[in-house]
Enzyme design. Structure first.
Site, PDB file in Angstrom:
ATOM      1  N   CYS A   2       0.341  -1.279  -0.049  1.00  0.00           N
ATOM      2  CA  CYS A   2      -0.342  -0.249   0.083  1.00  0.00           C
ATOM      3  C   CYS A   2       0.840   1.472  -0.237  1.00  0.00           C
ATOM      4  CB  CYS A   2      -0.521  -0.135   0.929  1.00  0.00           C
ATOM      5  SG  CYS A   2      -1.616  -1.604   1.594  1.00  0.00           S
ATOM      6  N   ARG A  27       2.013   1.666  -5.955  1.00  0.00           N
ATOM      7  CA  ARG A  27       2.116   0.426  -4.716  1.00  0.00           C
ATOM      8  C   ARG A  27       0.990  -0.348  -4.009  1.00  0.00           C
ATOM      9  NH1 ARG A  27       6.414   1.048  -1.644  1.00  0.00           N
ATOM     10  NH2 ARG A  27       5.407   0.058  -0.281  1.00  0.00           N
ATOM     11  N   TRP A  74      -3.602  -1.929  -1.474  1.00  0.00           N
ATOM     12  CA  TRP A  74      -3.723  -3.631  -2.078  1.00  0.00           C
ATOM     13  C   TRP A  74      -4.696  -4.269  -1.523  1.00  0.00           C
ATOM     14  CZ3 TRP A  74      -1.463  -8.322  -1.927  1.00  0.00           C
ATOM     15  CH2 TRP A  74      -1.075  -8.636  -2.973  1.00  0.00           C
ATOM     16  N   ASN A 100      -0.117  -0.994   5.647  1.00  0.00           N
ATOM     17  CA  ASN A 100       0.281  -1.449   4.860  1.00  0.00           C
ATOM     18  C   ASN A 100       1.455  -2.631   5.776  1.00  0.00           C
ATOM     19  OD1 ASN A 100       2.023  -2.128   2.442  1.00  0.00           O
ATOM     20  ND2 ASN A 100       3.809  -1.076   2.562  1.00  0.00           N
ATOM     21  N   GLY A 101       0.264  -3.997   5.069  1.00  0.00           N
ATOM     22  CA  GLY A 101       1.006  -5.166   5.647  1.00  0.00           C
ATOM     23  C   GLY A 101       0.300  -6.026   5.982  1.00  0.00           C
ATOM     24  N   GLU A 484      11.260 -13.689 -18.973  1.00  0.00           N
ATOM     25  CA  GLU A 484      10.789 -12.393 -18.324  1.00  0.00           C
ATOM     26  C   GLU A 484       9.695 -11.405 -19.761  1.00  0.00           C
ATOM     27  OE1 GLU A 484      11.148 -10.498 -16.584  1.00  0.00           O
ATOM     28  OE2 GLU A 484      11.159  -8.307 -17.101  1.00  0.00           O
ATOM     29  N   LYS A 488       6.490 -10.308 -19.135  1.00  0.00           N
ATOM     30  CA  LYS A 488       6.258  -8.654 -19.488  1.00  0.00           C
ATOM     31  C   LYS A 488       4.085  -9.040 -19.788  1.00  0.00           C
ATOM     32  CE  LYS A 488       8.079  -7.042 -17.097  1.00  0.00           C
ATOM     33  NZ  LYS A 488       8.961  -7.199 -16.326  1.00  0.00           N
ATOM     34  N   GLU A 491       1.514  -9.895 -17.283  1.00  0.00           N
ATOM     35  CA  GLU A 491       1.780  -8.784 -16.396  1.00  0.00           C
ATOM     36  C   GLU A 491       0.788  -7.868 -17.680  1.00  0.00           C
ATOM     37  OE1 GLU A 491       5.903  -7.497 -15.324  1.00  0.00           O
ATOM     38  OE2 GLU A 491       4.914  -7.140 -13.153  1.00  0.00           O
ATOM     39  N   HIS A 507       8.904 -31.621 -25.570  1.00  0.00           N
ATOM     40  CA  HIS A 507       8.506 -32.214 -24.118  1.00  0.00           C
ATOM     41  C   HIS A 507       7.324 -32.384 -23.873  1.00  0.00           C
ATOM     42  CE1 HIS A 507      12.845 -34.097 -24.366  1.00  0.00           C
ATOM     43  NE2 HIS A 507      13.280 -32.915 -24.363  1.00  0.00           N
ATOM     44  N   LYS A 607       3.395  -3.080  -7.294  1.00  0.00           N
ATOM     45  CA  LYS A 607       5.094  -2.563  -7.360  1.00  0.00           C
ATOM     46  C   LYS A 607       5.451  -3.423  -6.595  1.00  0.00           C
ATOM     47  CE  LYS A 607       7.840  -0.732  -9.899  1.00  0.00           C
ATOM     48  NZ  LYS A 607       8.685  -1.364 -10.666  1.00  0.00           N
TER      49      LYS A 607
HETATM   50  O1  M6R Z   1      11.345  -5.320  -5.364  1.00  0.00           O
HETATM   51  P1  M6R Z   1      11.282  -6.660  -6.159  1.00  0.00           P
HETATM   52  O2  M6R Z   1      12.889  -6.258  -8.113  1.00  0.00           O
HETATM   53  O3  M6R Z   1      11.712  -7.430  -5.249  1.00  0.00           O
HETATM   54  O4  M6R Z   1      10.147  -7.289  -6.992  1.00  0.00           O
HETATM   55  C1  M6R Z   1       9.814  -8.592  -7.569  1.00  0.00           C
HETATM   56  C2  M6R Z   1       8.831  -8.363  -8.099  1.00  0.00           C
HETATM   57  O5  M6R Z   1       7.486  -8.522  -7.849  1.00  0.00           O
HETATM   58  C3  M6R Z   1       8.838  -7.535  -9.270  1.00  0.00           C
HETATM   59  O6  M6R Z   1       9.959  -8.378 -10.352  1.00  0.00           O
HETATM   60  C4  M6R Z   1       7.869  -7.517 -10.328  1.00  0.00           C
HETATM   61  O7  M6R Z   1       7.557  -9.664 -11.124  1.00  0.00           O
HETATM   62  C5  M6R Z   1       7.545  -7.327 -11.575  1.00  0.00           C
HETATM   63  N1  M6R Z   1       6.195  -6.479 -11.403  1.00  0.00           N
HETATM   64  C6  M6R Z   1       8.466  -8.201 -12.778  1.00  0.00           C
HETATM   65  O8  M6R Z   1       7.829  -6.612 -13.598  1.00  0.00           O
END
Ligand code: M6R
Length: 612
Positions: A2, A27, A74, A100-101, A484, A488, A491, A507, A607
């Protein structure tokens, strides 16, 4: 997950709080709320949905007040509704709390507080803190800071909490445990926030806070105490970037801006790392040559995109330094028996430095005696602070939830670590290290070159916007980049996407291919001829089954069977992943735009993932 902001000072508090929340919306963004301290009462408004919903709900004649707290959420406990949005209030409606948490013992606390006559109106864990603080404040003769210290002793879990009380509204009290909170020192005004981005417009003077420390701000003062009430020195640091870095700068989305920031970010991470006598300069490692020579194994731990950077690290460090490297998803690490001891170096990679899964893994590794090196993008965040050493990437603030420039700088940082280890252990000569470093210095220009020629890819990408499945193939050091690319796309565009090692296709995954399935194949570095041929065969196999194939290949490499070839410049073989990443970012971005999804704040994500 959050975003949290607190303000006290001469300004109308609404502006710095809402502007701060706007910068922290990355966040969490499923509800938002504020509590402003008017004389003897609180003005509270909260709404499900994005910050814009809250703003629309506010009355035109909002009271001008000079302190308050604000939150973007969040959701963890309780869905994203108006009722569950923060702030949460005590029975009298005079004390407000944002959080937050996760409060792990919230149910126990709630049962006790209900017996004492407190009425709960939400499903959140946070509300129990508001009621608890209310009782404790009365026990401590109206001292909110003392109440917060007493509350912390009763709370389990991870939290950043801010509280304000109507009887003394210019005072805001905060605390953190395993969750971020920083203070900003202004002129006659002070700030609290999850991230310095919230107040960068007003001050570059920031203050870090340790575990379980309670901070009390008024317009003129900042006081920090430990749980026992003993004063703790104020640890001030300067924020090294300015507010423009956290703005879109004319781009349609933060993500697009951050893609275009990459040449500079890579250059900033690389700069000044080779001495005149060709030694890699990484003083941040805080390791003597003897200690580096003693390393027997390296474990890289990370989550999401950072984990993919960790996979690249394995290829580079094993190749150059000849040290065995294993790479593990941080959330799995401490739940098995990882082999880790004093001869292990654990590299923890994180953009935010706050990812809870990684923080817990770091603590586990440290408890087992390992030396932990953080690779991080966020100054003074928790993971670097708890590690033995930190190598900062210099990507600047990354606001879009999907990581781009942080990822490429993480890769560059692990290259530097690999080169340093290889040089000290005598696996690479000074001349080889110098040559590789100079090759790395070409990366910013090469990324620039890709970005200059990206238009045809953007147009082509839109033709895939209705695809339900996109597969990404890579081999060798490009395999992590295939993963990766798929992450992307998932997401951003909410398309089912998977990354595979090209050899694995036969496989099982090849069963997914049908007429029109999109396959993006990343060819191995130009000099890996044996792998190249294998990959070209994999391309033929999917094409024969009706796939539309896009290939990413270095200039000059012959490609057969692709509908479209995206060319990237020739770089040193282990550096190719940085270049191959860029078109995949553009691909995901462009499809997301074409599908009308929320590029910077994709659904269900946040984030900074500060829960396990
Ligand atoms: O802040 P961090 O690099 O530790 O975060 C790790 C993942 O949560 C972060 O890379 C997430 O997968 C991203 N949304 C990827 O785009």
């Amino acid at each position: 997950m959050c975003g949290i902001v607190g303000y006290t000072g001469p300004q109308s508090a609404f502006t710095p709080i809402v502007e701060g929340l706007r910068r922290l919306e990355y966040r969490g963004y499923d509800s938002a709320g504020i509590a402003l301290g008017t004389s003897n009462s609180l003005f509270v408004e909260k709404r499900a949905g994005k910050l814009a919903n809250l703003e629309a709900a506010l009355p035109a004649n909002l009271p001008t007040v000079h302190s308050g707290i604000g939150h973007t959420r969040w959701a963890t406990h309780g869905g994203p509704t108006d009722r569950n949005a923060h702030p949460h209030l005590d029975n009298e409606g005079k004390l407000a709390v944002i959080h937050n948490g996760i409060i792990e013992n919230y149910a126990e606390l709630k049962a006790v507080l209900q017996k004492r006559g407190h009425t709960f109106t939400s499903e959140t864990d946070t509300e129990s803190v508001a009621h608890l603080l209310s009782d404790l404040r009365k026990e401590h003769q109206g001292d909110l800071s003392a109440a917060m210290r007493a509350a912390v002793a009763q709370l389990r879990g991870s939290f950043t909490l801010l509280a304000i009380h109507a009887d003394n509204p210019s005072t805001i009290v905060g605390v953190r445990r395993n969750s971020p909170l920083v203070a900003g020192i202004g002129k006659g005004e002070n700030f609290l926030a999850s991230d310095v981005a919230a107040f960068i417009e007003y001050t570059k003077r920031a203050v870090e806070l340790g575990q379980d420390e309670v901070i009390t701000i008024t317009p003129e003062t900042i006081e920090i105490t430990d749980v026992h009430g003993a004063k703790v020195p104020v640890r001030e640091y300067e924020i090294t970037w300015d507010k423009e870095a956290a703005q879109k700068g004319g781009f349609a989305h933060f993500m697009l801006k951050e893609i275009f920031d990459q040449p500079k970010a890579i250059a900033d991470t690389l700069i000044g790392r080779l001495s005149d006598n060709n030694q890699i300069q990484l003083d941040e490692l805080h390791m003597t040559d003897a200690e580096i020579k003693r390393i027997k194994r390296i474990s890289v731990i990370a989550c999401g995109t950072a984990y993919h950077a960790g996979m690249v690290a394995k290829y580079a460090i094993e190749k150059w330094a000849k040290i065995p490297v294993d790479v593990e998803i941080a959330s799995e690490y401490r739940y098995r028996d990882p082999i880790v001891d004093q001869d292990s170096l654990v590299v923890a990679i994180s953009q935010s430095g706050e990812t809870m899964d990684l923080l817990m893994a770091v603590r586990h590794a440290k408890a087992a005696g390992a030396r932990v090196l953080a690779v991080c993008n966020t100054n003074s965040s928790t993971i670097p602070r708890e590690s033995d050493a930190v190598l900062y990437t210099h990507a600047g603030p990354e606001i879009a939830v999907a990581s781009t420039k942080a990822f490429v700088t993480q890769i560059v940082a692990v290259y530097l670590i690999g080169l340093k280890l290889a040089q000290v252990r005598g696996e690479l000569s000074d001349a080889e290290v110098k040559n590789l470093y100079h090759e790395a210095l070409k990366l910013p220009g090469q990324v620039e070159q890709i970005l200059e020629t990206v238009e045809p890819l953007r147009a082509l990408t839109r033709t895939f916007k209705s695809n339900n499945t996109v597969l990404f193939l890579g081999r060798g050091i490009q395999y992590p980049i295939a993963l990766e690319g798929a992450l992307k796309l998932k997401e951003l565009a909410y398309i089912h996407a998977e990354g595979f090692a090209g050899g694995e296709l036969k496989h099982g995954p090849i069963a997914l291919i049908e007429e029109g399935t999109a396959v993006i194949a990343i060819l191995p570095p130009h000099d890996e001829h044996a792998l190249d041929e294998k990959m070209l065969s994999n391309i033929q196999e999917v094409k024969a089954r009706g796939a539309r194939v896009i290939v990413i290949a270095a200039e000059g490499v012959e490609v057969i069977g692709a509908e479209h070839v995206i060319r990237i410049p020739i770089a040193a073989p282990l550096f190719q992943p940085v270049l191959a990443t860029v078109p995949l970012q553009v691909f995901a971005y462009e499809i997301a735009v074409a599908r009308g999804t929320d590029v910077d704040q994709p659904r269900n994500l946040a984030k900074s993932v500060t829960v396990e």
